[in-house]
Design a protein around this motif. Structure first.
Motif, PDB file in Angstrom:
ATOM      1  N   THR A  30     121.446 124.099  73.030  1.00  0.00           N
ATOM      2  CA  THR A  30     121.793 124.498  71.664  1.00  0.00           C
ATOM      3  C   THR A  30     122.296 123.305  70.866  1.00  0.00           C
ATOM      4  O   THR A  30     122.947 122.398  71.395  1.00  0.00           O
ATOM      5  CB  THR A  30     122.886 125.578  71.662  1.00  0.00           C
ATOM      6  OG1 THR A  30     124.067 125.060  72.275  1.00  0.00           O
ATOM      7  CG2 THR A  30     122.439 126.823  72.400  1.00  0.00           C
ATOM      8  N   SER A  31     121.988 123.332  69.593  1.00  0.00           N
ATOM      9  CA  SER A  31     122.564 122.392  68.627  1.00  0.00           C
ATOM     10  C   SER A  31     123.060 123.204  67.444  1.00  0.00           C
ATOM     11  O   SER A  31     122.478 124.250  67.116  1.00  0.00           O
ATOM     12  CB  SER A  31     121.526 121.370  68.160  1.00  0.00           C
ATOM     13  OG  SER A  31     120.924 120.705  69.249  1.00  0.00           O
ATOM     14  N   SER A  78     111.041 123.621  63.395  1.00  0.00           N
ATOM     15  CA  SER A  78     110.746 124.468  64.560  1.00  0.00           C
ATOM     16  C   SER A  78     109.398 124.088  65.168  1.00  0.00           C
ATOM     17  O   SER A  78     108.496 123.624  64.477  1.00  0.00           O
ATOM     18  CB  SER A  78     110.713 125.947  64.162  1.00  0.00           C
ATOM     19  OG  SER A  78     111.979 126.411  63.782  1.00  0.00           O
ATOM     20  N   ASP A  79     109.290 124.279  66.468  1.00  0.00           N
ATOM     21  CA  ASP A  79     108.008 124.125  67.170  1.00  0.00           C
ATOM     22  C   ASP A  79     107.903 125.295  68.130  1.00  0.00           C
ATOM     23  O   ASP A  79     108.359 125.231  69.273  1.00  0.00           O
ATOM     24  CB  ASP A  79     107.948 122.787  67.911  1.00  0.00           C
ATOM     25  CG  ASP A  79     106.599 122.544  68.580  1.00  0.00           C
ATOM     26  OD1 ASP A  79     105.824 123.506  68.736  1.00  0.00           O
ATOM     27  OD2 ASP A  79     106.333 121.389  68.965  1.00  0.00           O
ATOM     28  N   LEU A  80     107.323 126.382  67.668  1.00  0.00           N
ATOM     29  CA  LEU A  80     107.299 127.603  68.462  1.00  0.00           C
ATOM     30  C   LEU A  80     106.475 127.439  69.729  1.00  0.00           C
ATOM     31  O   LEU A  80     106.751 128.080  70.747  1.00  0.00           O
ATOM     32  CB  LEU A  80     106.775 128.767  67.624  1.00  0.00           C
ATOM     33  CG  LEU A  80     107.630 129.112  66.384  1.00  0.00           C
ATOM     34  CD1 LEU A  80     107.074 130.335  65.684  1.00  0.00           C
ATOM     35  CD2 LEU A  80     109.088 129.312  66.769  1.00  0.00           C
ATOM     36  N   ARG A  89     117.648 125.910  69.097  1.00  0.00           N
ATOM     37  CA  ARG A  89     117.498 126.215  70.523  1.00  0.00           C
ATOM     38  C   ARG A  89     116.253 125.497  71.043  1.00  0.00           C
ATOM     39  O   ARG A  89     115.201 125.537  70.400  1.00  0.00           O
ATOM     40  CB  ARG A  89     117.343 127.721  70.756  1.00  0.00           C
ATOM     41  CG  ARG A  89     118.398 128.598  70.071  1.00  0.00           C
ATOM     42  CD  ARG A  89     119.695 128.637  70.825  1.00  0.00           C
ATOM     43  NE  ARG A  89     120.749 129.226  70.029  1.00  0.00           N
ATOM     44  CZ  ARG A  89     121.736 129.968  70.527  1.00  0.00           C
ATOM     45  NH1 ARG A  89     121.785 130.203  71.830  1.00  0.00           N
ATOM     46  NH2 ARG A  89     122.672 130.451  69.748  1.00  0.00           N
ATOM     47  N   ALA A  90     116.377 124.848  72.203  1.00  0.00           N
ATOM     48  CA  ALA A  90     115.245 124.094  72.751  1.00  0.00           C
ATOM     49  C   ALA A  90     115.323 124.064  74.268  1.00  0.00           C
ATOM     50  O   ALA A  90     116.416 124.053  74.849  1.00  0.00           O
ATOM     51  CB  ALA A  90     115.235 122.672  72.199  1.00  0.00           C
ATOM     52  N   GLU A 142     113.336 117.701  72.882  1.00  0.00           N
ATOM     53  CA  GLU A 142     113.180 118.516  71.690  1.00  0.00           C
ATOM     54  C   GLU A 142     114.477 118.568  70.872  1.00  0.00           C
ATOM     55  O   GLU A 142     114.464 118.539  69.639  1.00  0.00           O
ATOM     56  CB  GLU A 142     112.724 119.923  72.060  1.00  0.00           C
ATOM     57  CG  GLU A 142     111.231 120.075  72.198  1.00  0.00           C
ATOM     58  CD  GLU A 142     110.525 119.865  70.879  1.00  0.00           C
ATOM     59  OE1 GLU A 142     110.542 120.758  70.019  1.00  0.00           O
ATOM     60  OE2 GLU A 142     109.958 118.769  70.680  1.00  0.00           O
ATOM     61  N   GLN A 143     115.611 118.657  71.543  1.00  0.00           N
ATOM     62  CA  GLN A 143     116.879 118.617  70.820  1.00  0.00           C
ATOM     63  C   GLN A 143     117.005 117.317  70.027  1.00  0.00           C
ATOM     64  O   GLN A 143     117.438 117.314  68.875  1.00  0.00           O
ATOM     65  CB  GLN A 143     118.051 118.742  71.800  1.00  0.00           C
ATOM     66  CG  GLN A 143     118.268 120.141  72.343  1.00  0.00           C
ATOM     67  CD  GLN A 143     119.496 120.195  73.235  1.00  0.00           C
ATOM     68  OE1 GLN A 143     119.526 119.574  74.285  1.00  0.00           O
ATOM     69  NE2 GLN A 143     120.503 120.921  72.807  1.00  0.00           N
TER      70      GLN A 143
END
Length: 377
Positions: A174-175, A213-215, A246-247, A252-253
């Protein structure tokens, strides 16, 4: 390996005592009062008082049982529920379902931990850390968690289970951000052109942030709360909005963090200030695999329901433990549902078997050869 004698009625009585002490995270006095109840309950069951660790006004509790703890149990006693919730949603058990604020997340898990440890022939080698600010992102307890995790060979987290009692073998990192927008005020009727409209700037920045975002990768970047302006007839000089990220991976974060910090104002004269950042690293599946296999083996040997596994978007203090490299298994607490929701509940008929599973896993970890600490410096 034999079954310990776990008293369901005593489990329920102890859960009720914790549920009926409201402990919203942001109220430090309430958290301190809750800590005293947790400390007394734990001391009665474990035969030893905890250390009280007050950091930035938040009360945390630590039991170190023996000179060299090998297994760290993690839990928290704060909840998301504001004062007065208990009057609206009182503790109750009806048709095998237990209800009450915080029962599932995660007061039942704390009680299960106390009873599982108390039933061990010897609890030497266990450290039990109960924090008071997990629901806020653990700002004052993170260092405590990471220090204890580095000294352990395994971490077991008493957060509630996933659906149907599944153990949580992966969690997203989480960030948390707050984007502050600085504009310039002006009279909205007389000279709006002399202002820098923070609301308009906010409207430009929110979709830019959401676009990070990158779903396909499972990365969500969600603008959440927002505020702007002061009065109807004033060009707003300030605005702000918060962002939940969220990643599944640290990479990704870091990508999202770089993207947020690279934002540029859309309006001439506007300024952006980014607060916050990466909070919890992900709990990656490879760090839980061995412990999950052992939990399945213990359940099979004891004739208990064999748990499945789940990867979940929510984070916990287990993310911090995994982040320092110590094997971590999460979701060992109560079976039920409705965390943070009006229908929060615990299935009473699963309290004993889950406590027995925790006890059996602890016993196996403590009976085996002493592994060196597994965490990274």
């Amino acid at each position: 390996m034999s079954h310990p004698q776990i008293d369901l009625q005593q489990l329920l009585a102890d859960i009720r005592e914790l549920v009926e002490i409201e402990s919203p995270s942001a109220d430090l006095d309430a958290v301190a009062r809750s800590a005293e109840v947790v400390a007394r309950l734990g001391a009665d069951l474990l035969g030893a008082p905890p250390e009280r660790l007050v950091v930035d006004g938040v009360t945390h509790l630590r039991w170190r049982l023996g000179p060299e703890p090998r297994v760290l149990l993690l839990g928290h006693h704060d909840t998301v529920w504001p004062h007065g919730t208990l009057a609206r949603i009182p503790y109750a058990v009806d048709d095998g379902v237990l209800r009450g604020p915080g029962c599932f997340d995660m007061l039942a898990g704390l009680v299960m931990a106390f009873h599982a440890v108390a039933a061990l022939p010897s609890a030497e080698g266990v450290c039990l850390l109960v924090t008071g600010d997990e629901e806020l992102g653990s700002p004052s307890s993170r260092a405590l968690i990471e220090t204890e995790a580095r000294q352990a060979s395994a971490v077991l987290v008493l957060e509630a289970s996933a659906d149907g009692g599944e153990l949580k073998t992966a969690r997203k990192g989480t960030s948390m951000y707050e984007i502050e927008i600085i504009g310039r005020a002006a009279h909205a009727g007389l000279e709006p052109e002399n202002g820098v409209n923070a609301t308009l700037e906010l409207a430009q920045q929110v979709p830019a942030v959401a676009a990070l975002s990158d779903l396909a990768a499972g990365t969500t970047v969600t603008p959440t709360s927002a505020t702007s302006g002061t009065t109807l007839n004033t060009v707003p000089a300030a605005a702000r909005f918060t962002v939940d990220v969220r990643a599944w991976s640290c990479a990704e974060q870091e990508r999202v963090d770089a993207g947020i910090r690279a934002l540029e104002p859309a309006l001439e004269g506007a300024k952006l200030v980014v607060h916050g950042g990466i909070n919890r690293p992900p709990l990656e599946a490879e760090l839980s695999a061995e412990l999950f296999d052992r939990a399945v083996s213990v359940a099979s040997r004891l004739g208990l329901p064999v748990p499945g596994q789940a990867a979940v978007g929510g984070a916990s203090d287990g993310n911090f433990a995994a982040g320092v490299g110590t094997p971590t298994l999460d979701g060992l607490g109560a079976v039920g549902g409705g965390a943070h929701a009006e229908d929060e509940h615990v299935l009473v008929d699963r309290l004993v078997d889950r406590t027995v599973l925790l006890h059996g896993l602890l016993q196996e970890l403590l009976d085996g050869p002493a592994d060196p600490p597994r965490g990274r410096p």
